[in-house]
Write an enzyme that holds these catalytic residues in place. Structure first.
Site, PDB file in Angstrom:
ATOM      1  N   CYS A   1       0.604  -1.461  -0.160  1.00  0.00           N
ATOM      2  CA  CYS A   1      -0.097  -0.083  -0.027  1.00  0.00           C
ATOM      3  C   CYS A   1       1.017   1.284   0.308  1.00  0.00           C
ATOM      4  CB  CYS A   1      -0.455   0.297   1.110  1.00  0.00           C
ATOM      5  SG  CYS A   1      -1.726  -1.456   1.863  1.00  0.00           S
TER       6      CYS A   1
ATOM      7  N   CYS B   1     -13.276   1.287   7.948  1.00  0.00           N
ATOM      8  CA  CYS B   1     -12.330   0.372   6.813  1.00  0.00           C
ATOM      9  C   CYS B   1     -12.145   1.210   5.293  1.00  0.00           C
ATOM     10  CB  CYS B   1     -12.987  -0.884   5.931  1.00  0.00           C
ATOM     11  SG  CYS B   1     -12.849  -2.398   7.117  1.00  0.00           S
TER      12      CYS B   1
ATOM     13  N   HIS C   1      -9.190   4.409  -1.175  1.00  0.00           N
ATOM     14  CA  HIS C   1      -8.122   3.793  -1.500  1.00  0.00           C
ATOM     15  C   HIS C   1      -7.438   2.995  -2.959  1.00  0.00           C
ATOM     16  CE1 HIS C   1      -4.178   2.266   0.505  1.00  0.00           C
ATOM     17  NE2 HIS C   1      -4.978   1.333   1.109  1.00  0.00           N
TER      18      HIS C   1
END
Lengths: 383, 129, 348
Positions: free
Chosen positions: A83, A204, A331
């Site tokens: 990530c 999340c 994301h």
């Protein structure tokens, strides 16, 4: 090393971009960045992506993107650090310019996550496959283990975690590129579907598509273009054990601590100098822990700080995730680190619109991979 | 097919074989080629004790496709008596009654399957004692 | 003398009541429970199979035997639910328990008597002087088609026995096997569930073979039913073992300790071995035990054991079968049971 500047930025909207392919998204972001910078060429480029092989069965992204951007035979490299791929892509571009090897380098990041892959499984490749993932643990699960440990050790509460999500959604509602432009209430977060106890759906970050790119240039180029404004004051990177269980503490991210120390030293700044920070809130607990490990708050006080508005756009002593963070902005893994840089770039240029922080001069971006086994931190300073 | 990859880890997954550094006695699980403490490169093989304590845990309610039919299931980080920490499922657990510090013991269970026709993959899981 | 140096049994935590299954299929719960003399049965966890059950039972057997696993020369696992059609269950077991690699292993299948088959061969190897120790295991996650009479009873569990010559907890005094071609129960290759001949599984199969082996064993040993403290037979339901014991001349009292079926169900290859383990858990030095298994197809293996002084030292070294049967139970409803036993069609 010589100074390097961010002179241009561009990104796609983040979200479920059903009509855009991975190459379309990257080229869109890269063209925007090139146009924004006003450069007529680039010397080299980096493409940060975590797992295009699993998400869309496409590797060799460096060449693919150079090809579709129409810049072959220019050197183009795919960088991967889970990530943190975007942040590392930016660091590579910075190092290439700072070293004097190149004058204009494009740092990009991209991820296409909605094309039907088992996303949970693909993301889990950032953890230890043989000794964590083998046992069925997921990424939300690993962060949930950290959350429970943090709650146990410091008394962090469910509501404090939720406060992070509420704040980031509020910020994201002001960001036209955000995946979620809706605010959420504390109640909604606490009542959302349980994913991995104690983390719920609204703790999340989402599954997203998107790309982001910036242009890093030498002082001479920046000056020539009249863009000698946003200087990369620090670039630092650190690693930690891949498996969460191998670490002495489940509530401190050593790679964040180590990278932060280096970054502050390189920039000649201290945590209290930072006005805005984009941090890696893949889960609400991550923002809490990172805000402590960056030295913004005492260890164990990150949750309380968020709940008390100390990180908010409106009342914060340090504004954290003005963009909406990963939580609300989205994301698309490989794009995230670059999108963080873009938020700082816009804020420091006074072009962040409704979420503009007044007199923002110094910003920090913290991007991490896995459960914090990779961490890359940049400090940008407006001159 | 994951056969060779699976077979390689059998000593660790079935018997908890770890390495002890000849120089500083640091135990690594799984075994490593370089000691993380003293950089030593000579090791002896030891077997870890199969009892320990639950340090932290979660209940996975959304699993990857491979585990999606088994949710909800508990996964925790266990500190074994030797001080080694591992991530493992907590089998047969009363999900409401799990707690930090509970004493657990490792048992031998099926962990996953390589699809419908592939090999069966076994290893350790913890049970609360 | 050759006999058992260590034994261990394992029972999963999960249960389903016979009445719950009966209700699912529209049968009269009370009549089913009474007709089969069966209250509930064990169900394996989703991560349990014949191999994990065998490992758990074998671990307990090793604990009681207190021997070096490397000294075991053979391991045989008897089951009709080996997880692999091709690949022996015991290869996984020996690597999990640190037995071998200098060891002979095999998977046995003989419907419900594969366990005693494994025990018999293990015993014979030691008796022949081929090796110091050999382990025989009977374990199953028994198969029964949804809605079939077998579904009320087909359960999970297993027992392991380490045979040797020294520090025996029970000596094996006599054995006898009785076998014929009797098609009372079978499963063809590729079929999910076994089939059976209904009432043909009774007199021509179960009773004929157990009585055949049992009578021969009594003649061979020159013993009478009254000489035995305990008797245990294969337990396909609650009633059959009581009836066959009666036909051979045993009393309810003699059968009580090993009669675990009302709370365990029919553990197929693990049935009479688990019954034997339950008896050893409570046996005293000098007690004689009479055991006859039954496997469809069909055959019976009979054993006469004499418990030694060593038994009292090992009984508490591992969990006892009745303890496992009575504690930590988790009851499933039919939906959970169908999921656990993979009776629901899923997308691949």
């Amino acid at each position: 090393m010589r100074d390097a500047y961010v002179i241009g930025a561009g990104m796609t909207k983040f979200g479920e971009l059903w009509s855009n392919s991975i190459r379309d998204m990257f080229v869109e972001a890269a063209l925007k960045a090139i146009d924004d910078a006003g450069v007529d060429h680039i010397d080299s480029m980096y493409v940060g992506a975590m797992s295009s092989g699993l998400f869309v069965q496409q590797e060799h992204l460096g060449a693919l993107m150079a090809d579709y951007l129409g810049v072959v035979p220019m050197p183009a490299t795919h960088v991967e650090s889970a990530c943190a791929s975007g942040g590392v892509s930016f660091r590579q571009a910075f190092l290439e310019v700072a070293s004097g090897a190149s004058d204009i380098v494009l740092a990009g990041g991209v991820e296409k996550m909605t094309d039907g892959a088992d996303v949970t499984d693909a993301l889990a490749t950032a953890a230890d496959q043989e000794y964590e993932v083998y046992h069925g643990i997921t990424f939300p699960g690993l962060y949930a283990i950290m959350a429970r440990a943090h709650m146990q050790e410091f008394g962090t509460t469910r509501e404090q975690l939720a406060a992070v999500a509420v704040k980031n959604h509020r910020n994201g509602s002001k960001n036209p590129n955000a995946q979620f432009r809706s605010e959420v209430t504390l109640e909604q977060v606490i009542r959302s579907t349980m994913v991995a106890d104690p983390l719920r759906l609204l703790d999340c970050s989402p599954v997203s598509d998107g790309a982001a790119a910036v242009i890093v240039a030498s002082e001479a180029v920046a000056k020539k273009l009249g863009k000698q404004r946003i200087r990369v004051a620090a670039s630092a990177q650190a690693s930690d054990t891949l498996a969460l269980h191998s670490r002495k503490s489940l509530t401190t991210l050593n790679a964040v601590v180590a990278a932060a120390q280096k970054a502050y030293k390189m920039a000649g700044k201290k945590p209290s100098d930072i006005q805005i920070a984009e941090v890696h809130d893949c889960f609400t607990i991550a923002e809490v822990i990172v805000s402590e490990d960056l030295g913004f708050f005492e260890k164990g006080k990150g949750g309380e700080a968020a709940a008390n508005g100390l990180t908010s756009l409106e009342t914060g002593k340090i504004r954290v995730n003005t963009s909406g963070g990963l939580k609300s902005k989205g994301h698309p893994v490989g794009a995230t680190g670059i999108a963080q840089i873009i938020e700082l770039y816009e804020q420091l240029n006074g072009k962040a619109g409704a979420r503009q922080v007044e007199n923002a001069r110094i910003g920090l971006a913290e991007n991490m991979g896995g459960t914090g086994a990779s961490c890359v931190i940049h400090i940008l300073e407006a001159l | 097919m994951i056969t060779a990859r699976y077979a390689r880890e059998i000593p660790q997954r079935y018997r908890l074989e770890a390495s002890r550094c000849a120089q500083c006695a640091t135990v690594s699980f799984p075994p490593r080629l370089v000691c993380p403490t003293c950089k030593g490169r000579t090791f002896s093989t030891i077997t870890l004790q199969n009892e320990g304590k639950l340090l932290s845990y979660t209940v996975v309610r959304v699993g990857s496709d491979k585990f999606s039919k088994e949710t909800p299931f508990a996964v925790g980080i266990i500190e074994l008596k030797d001080g080694i920490r591992i991530t493992t499922q907590i089998a047969d657990a009363n999900l409401e009654k799990l707690a930090h510090g509970q004493t657990v013991r490792l048992v031998f269970r099926k962990i996953q399957e390589d699809g419908k026709a592939g090999i069966l993959c076994y290893g350790y899981k913890a049970i609360v004692v | 003398m050759v006999g058992i140096v260590g034994y261990g049994a394992y029972v999963p935590r999960y249960r389903i009541k016979a009445e719950v299954i009966a209700k699912q299929w529209g049968a009269d719960p009370e009549a089913v429970t009474r007709g089969l003399s069966l209250v509930e049965k064990t169900v394996p966890g989703q991560d349990e199979d014949t191999i994990t059950i065998s490992v758990a039972a074998a671990q307990y057997a090793l604990r009681r035997a207190g021997i070096d696993p490397k000294e075991i020369g053979a391991v045989y696992v008897g089951s009709e639910s080996h997880p692999y059609a091709v690949k022996p269950s015991a290869t996984i077991l020996i690597d999990a328990l640190g037995i071998g690699p200098h060891v002979h292993v095999a998977s046995y299948e003989f419907a419900c008597k594969a366990g005693t088959e494994a025990m018999y061969v293990a015993y014979s190897h030691v008796k022949a002087g081929e090796m110091k120790y050999a382990m025989g295991i009977g374990a199953d996650t028994s198969q029964g088609a949804p809605g079939d009479a077998l579904e009320y009873t087909a359960s999970a569990g297993g027992a392991a026995f380490i045979m040797g010559r020294e520090r025996l907890v029970a000596e094996i005094l006599f054995t006898h096997s009785y076998t014929s071609d009797t098609p009372d129960f079978w499963r063809r290759e590729g079929e999910n569930y076994p089939r059976h001949g209904g009432r043909f599984t009774g007199d021509p199969a179960y009773f004929r073979h157990i009585v055949g082996a049992g009578k021969a064993l009594l003649e061979k040993s020159k013993m009478a039913p009254a000489d035995f403290k305990f008797a245990v037979f294969h337990m396909p339901n609650g009633k059959f073992p009581q009836e066959v014991g009666k036909r051979l001349g045993f009393t309810k009292d003699q059968m009580e300790a090993g009669w675990i079926v009302p709370w365990m169900g029919n553990t197929y290859s693990g049935s009479s071995p688990c019954g034997l383990a339950a008896i050893l858990d409570v046996a005293k030095p000098g007690d004689l035990i009479f055991m006859v298994s039954f496997g469809s197809g069909a055959g019976s293996d009979g054993f006469i054991y004499r418990v030694t002084d060593e038994i009292v030292k090992v009984q508490d070294r591992a969990p006892k079968l009745r303890q496992m049967l009575d504690s930590d139970k988790v009851y499933l409803d039919y939906g959970q049971y169908a999921k656990y036993r993979r009776k629901i069609k899923l997308n691949e």
